[in-house]
Design a protein around this motif. Structure first.
Motif, PDB file in Angstrom:
ATOM      1  N   THR A  15     -14.357 -19.487 -72.662  1.00  0.00           N
ATOM      2  CA  THR A  15     -13.477 -19.147 -73.670  1.00  0.00           C
ATOM      3  C   THR A  15     -12.544 -20.306 -74.044  1.00  0.00           C
ATOM      4  O   THR A  15     -11.984 -20.529 -74.992  1.00  0.00           O
ATOM      5  N   LYS A  16     -12.243 -21.093 -72.819  1.00  0.00           N
ATOM      6  CA  LYS A  16     -11.298 -22.339 -72.951  1.00  0.00           C
ATOM      7  C   LYS A  16     -11.817 -23.705 -73.182  1.00  0.00           C
ATOM      8  O   LYS A  16     -11.099 -24.836 -73.539  1.00  0.00           O
ATOM      9  N   GLU A  17     -12.993 -23.781 -73.243  1.00  0.00           N
ATOM     10  CA  GLU A  17     -13.690 -25.168 -72.992  1.00  0.00           C
ATOM     11  C   GLU A  17     -13.086 -26.051 -74.371  1.00  0.00           C
ATOM     12  O   GLU A  17     -12.792 -26.990 -74.434  1.00  0.00           O
ATOM     13  N   LEU A  18     -13.253 -25.267 -75.591  1.00  0.00           N
ATOM     14  CA  LEU A  18     -13.161 -25.642 -76.893  1.00  0.00           C
ATOM     15  C   LEU A  18     -11.716 -26.100 -77.085  1.00  0.00           C
ATOM     16  O   LEU A  18     -11.313 -27.162 -77.803  1.00  0.00           O
ATOM     17  N   GLU A  19     -10.809 -25.599 -76.324  1.00  0.00           N
ATOM     18  CA  GLU A  19      -9.220 -25.832 -76.234  1.00  0.00           C
ATOM     19  C   GLU A  19      -9.159 -27.452 -75.792  1.00  0.00           C
ATOM     20  O   GLU A  19      -8.255 -28.144 -76.346  1.00  0.00           O
ATOM     21  N   PHE A  20      -9.823 -27.448 -74.690  1.00  0.00           N
ATOM     22  CA  PHE A  20      -9.707 -28.605 -73.897  1.00  0.00           C
ATOM     23  C   PHE A  20     -10.301 -29.760 -74.812  1.00  0.00           C
ATOM     24  O   PHE A  20      -9.655 -30.957 -74.614  1.00  0.00           O
ATOM     25  N   ILE A  21     -11.478 -29.564 -75.279  1.00  0.00           N
ATOM     26  CA  ILE A  21     -12.271 -30.431 -76.157  1.00  0.00           C
ATOM     27  C   ILE A  21     -11.429 -30.851 -77.431  1.00  0.00           C
ATOM     28  O   ILE A  21     -11.051 -32.110 -77.799  1.00  0.00           O
ATOM     29  N   LYS A  22     -10.752 -29.891 -78.237  1.00  0.00           N
ATOM     30  CA  LYS A  22      -9.887 -30.165 -79.116  1.00  0.00           C
ATOM     31  C   LYS A  22      -8.771 -31.163 -78.774  1.00  0.00           C
ATOM     32  O   LYS A  22      -8.209 -31.839 -79.558  1.00  0.00           O
ATOM     33  N   ASP A  23      -8.227 -30.653 -77.768  1.00  0.00           N
ATOM     34  CA  ASP A  23      -6.939 -31.607 -77.206  1.00  0.00           C
ATOM     35  C   ASP A  23      -7.317 -32.970 -77.098  1.00  0.00           C
ATOM     36  O   ASP A  23      -6.672 -33.725 -77.496  1.00  0.00           O
ATOM     37  N   ALA A  24      -8.800 -33.155 -76.537  1.00  0.00           N
ATOM     38  CA  ALA A  24      -9.066 -34.564 -76.474  1.00  0.00           C
ATOM     39  C   ALA A  24      -9.281 -35.384 -77.814  1.00  0.00           C
ATOM     40  O   ALA A  24      -8.754 -36.561 -78.154  1.00  0.00           O
ATOM     41  N   PHE A  25      -9.573 -34.557 -78.859  1.00  0.00           N
ATOM     42  CA  PHE A  25      -9.909 -35.006 -79.901  1.00  0.00           C
ATOM     43  C   PHE A  25      -8.711 -35.276 -80.457  1.00  0.00           C
ATOM     44  O   PHE A  25      -8.253 -36.172 -81.362  1.00  0.00           O
ATOM     45  N   ASP A  26      -7.681 -34.156 -80.683  1.00  0.00           N
ATOM     46  CA  ASP A  26      -6.239 -34.164 -81.347  1.00  0.00           C
ATOM     47  C   ASP A  26      -5.575 -35.659 -80.877  1.00  0.00           C
ATOM     48  O   ASP A  26      -4.763 -36.195 -81.751  1.00  0.00           O
TER      49      ASP A  26
END
Length: 391
Positions: A15-26
């Protein structure tokens, strides 16, 4: 209508992978390296107990760098487990060295320590002391590392653990990959956790990992311009992939537990079938059960073979695969030196990997075992009819 596909081992996100990916994009950390790479390396170090980690583009890249780091060069020989995937042996050939294959023992299906020592003695007598030893923790089952390390230390040969399939596996309370001089991990899409692609090199020796990181980033010298004194490689992991890995690390132990539950289901439902056996954990060994495997003895199973089962499963849209074909039997390596005892060839002939993903449902598992049990039931009826007709 075709049944839903059941895969051998598919990716399973938390459930947390997208949060880390979003942080990389942000934060615009899209290119290789970045804070998630650093964080993923820390996570792996904390989990495995290895003091130093380099996150890389693949497990194969990690093994390639490990061999370079211990000084393997053209003309050298490297001992490699024969019962494995070709990625365990290919990097030896990348360096112009010769793989020397060693067969398996029956309790874990991994490198046979007695045969290992025989191979070392023979290679030394032939004027070629091996430069490294690559045992593999096959399908997540730890190899007999105490025995292997004792032999390696006696002859002063570095051990590179291929733990590509064994993150989450433990040998006498040590994480697989952390026991030898260097260890390699894989995060390919079918592994217990994934970064889509990726791998890592781990060690307790800082100099080895520092040098590997240097080589993995094109071996750029410390200069304001682009200067290179060594051949380098583009082997570092991207910040985006590392973000996936950080999310996956949060569910690693859960994934291992789910795969071990798959194994328990198969044992409960299939171990009473004639000729079907499983590889069990020796005392002190803990396997992540990356893949659940069976051996099928046709002499005891009314003629059913691992191929009979594979084809029956395939007809029901269920993926399964034979065990690895040993490296000494592969066309590309068949002329290489090999020390064999027949174990890996028998495993290949009789072994099958069953669907093992951590995202399998109970209904999926029952589908698999129902097909197999139905196959054995039909074979028993046919055998009985044949016997009666002969009377």
């Amino acid at each position: 209508m075709m049944n839903k596909k059941i895969w051998l081992s598919s990716p399973h996100m938390g459930t947390k992978e997208l949060e880390f990916i979003k942080d990389a994009f942000d934060t615009n950390w899209i290119a290789p390296l970045g804070p998630h790479v650093d964080g993923f390396e820390r996570d792996l170090s904390t989990y495995t107990g290895a003091a130093h980690v380099a996150a890389l583009s693949s497990g194969t890249a990690a093994l390639h760098l490990a061999l370079i780091t211990v000084g393997v060069a053209p003309g050298d020989e490297v001992i490699c487990q024969s019962m494995t995937f070709s990625a365990s042996a290919n990097p030896i050939a990348y360096l112009g060295a010769t793989p020397v294959f060693v067969d398996s023992e029956t309790s874990t299906w991994n490198m046979d320590p007695a045969l290992l020592e025989q191979a070392i003695i023979d290679r030394i007598e032939n004027g070629k002391k091996p430069k490294a030893i690559i045992p593999v923790h096959l399908y997540g089952m730890p190899a007999q590392m105490n025995e292997i390390m004792a032999i390696a230390n006696r002859y002063e040969i570095p051990v590179i653990e291929d733990a590509a399939e064994a993150l989450g596996s433990w040998y006498r309370e040590q994480a697989c990959g952390s026991i030898g001089k260097l260890g390699i991990l894989s995060f390919n899409g079918n592994k217990i956790i994934t970064t889509s692609g990726g791998g890592a090199l781990i060690s307790n020796e800082e100099a080895l990992i520092s040098h590997s990181r240097f080589l993995a980033t094109q071996a750029r010298d410390a200069a304001p311009h682009y200067q290179h004194s060594h051949i380098g490689y583009n082997y570092r992991m991207s910040n985006v992939c590392a973000g996936i890995g950080r999310g996956q690390m949060l569910v690693l132990e859960e994934r291992a537990a789910q795969r071990r539950a798959n194994y328990r289901h198969y044992v409960a439902q299939l171990s009473d079938l004639p000729g079907v056996t499983f590889v069990s954990e020796p005392v002190g060994f803990f396997s992540n059960r990356w893949l659940s495997t069976i051996l099928v003895n046709p002499a005891q199973s009314n003629g059913i073979t691992r191929e009979t089962i594979r084809l029956a499963l395939d007809r029901e849209n269920i993926e399964s695969r034979p065990l690895w074909k040993p490296m000494h039997m592969q066309p590309v390596f068949e002329k290489m030196p090999a020390y064999v005892n027949g174990v890996s060839e028998k495993l290949f002939d009789n072994g099958l990997c069953l669907p093992s993903g951590s995202n399998l449902t109970p209904a999926d598992l029952w589908r698999v075992t129902d097909v197999i049990r139905g196959l054995f039931a039909a074979a028993k009826v046919n055998a009985s009819r044949t016997y009666q007709s002969q009377d």
